[in-house]
Design a protein around this motif. Structure first.
Motif: not given
Length: 130
Positions: A53-58
């Motif tokens: 659930r990465d907020t930056l969507h790396a």
């Protein structure tokens, strides 16, 4: 959805790609197998991005870069394969390795002597008379 499902699918895709690289003789099929392996990596990147659930969507950003690099790799690889096929008449990887030219086979037989430097004027005269 559990992380195991895309991870197992990616592992299977990667294994099929490795088998294709190791077992196939056709250069086009080898390139397709490399693409399978890259797509397995892309699937893992996206799956772990969603799982963490990465907020930056790396993971998704890295997937886009991987897709761009894969497209460039396939374009250059296909151009090389087509030129080899045009010159040799085959895209069989094993035959290409066996038909390699020996070292120095492209010379005209005259040879060059490193001890004596060549000048532009004498080479042009020699080529003009030949």
């Amino acid at each position: 959805m559990h992380l195991a499902y895309p991870a197992v699918l990616a592992a299977l895709l990667f294994c099929v790609g490795v088998y294709g690289v190791l077992a196939r003789r056709n250069a086009i099929l080898v390139l397709m197998s490399v693409e399978l392996m890259l797509n397995a990596v892309n699937l893992n990147l996206v799956a772990f991005d969603v799982w963490l659930r990465d907020t930056l969507h790396a993971g998704q950003a890295l997937t886009l870069f991987t897709i761009a690099i894969a497209a460039a790799e396939i374009g250059i690889g296909l151009a090389i394969v087509l030129m080899v096929y045009r010159n040799r008449g085959t895209s069989d990887v094993d035959r290409l390795r066996d038909n390699a030219e020996p070292h120095g086979a492209g010379t005209d037989g005259a040879g060059t002597d490193d001890a004596e430097p060549r000048t532009a004027g004498t080479d042009e005269k020699a080529e003009a008379t030949a």
